[in-house]
Motif scaffolding. Sequence first.
Motif, PDB file in Angstrom:
ATOM      1  N   ARG A  30       0.808  -1.128   0.415  1.00 18.26           N
ATOM      2  CA  ARG A  30      -0.286   0.487  -0.348  1.00 18.26           C
ATOM      3  C   ARG A  30       0.994   1.226  -0.383  1.00 18.26           C
ATOM      4  O   ARG A  30       0.672   2.784  -0.656  1.00 18.26           O
ATOM      5  N   GLU A  31       1.577   1.833   0.729  1.00 18.82           N
ATOM      6  CA  GLU A  31       2.551   1.888   0.785  1.00 18.82           C
ATOM      7  C   GLU A  31       3.716   3.087  -0.268  1.00 18.82           C
ATOM      8  O   GLU A  31       3.464   3.899  -0.971  1.00 18.82           O
ATOM      9  N   GLN A  34       1.026   4.223  -2.680  1.00 16.68           N
ATOM     10  CA  GLN A  34       0.549   5.527  -2.664  1.00 16.68           C
ATOM     11  C   GLN A  34       1.936   6.554  -3.252  1.00 16.68           C
ATOM     12  O   GLN A  34       1.016   7.477  -3.350  1.00 16.68           O
ATOM     13  N   THR A  38       1.202   9.378  -5.941  1.00 16.84           N
ATOM     14  CA  THR A  38       1.926  10.823  -5.769  1.00 16.84           C
ATOM     15  C   THR A  38       2.610  10.952  -7.242  1.00 16.84           C
ATOM     16  O   THR A  38       2.417  12.506  -8.127  1.00 16.84           O
TER      17      THR A  38
END
Length: 66
Positions: A30-31, A34, A38
């Motif tokens: 998930r990180e 993300q 971005t």
Amino acid sequence: MWTPLITLIALVLLTAAGAAAAVALAVTDRERAQRAVTLVKILLGAILGGSGVLAAAIRLHQAGLL
């Protein structure tokens, strides 16, 4: 003269945005996803905003207004 250069830069940035979008969709972490989203936002902003500003500046310079 400047149009091919602006187009090439936009295509390179668009390719990078596509690669970041593929990472965001394919990765399970998930990180990392993300961060990829971005990066897509930043690159799309650079493509849409930067090339338009550069093209406008070139046209103003050609018209003798800048």
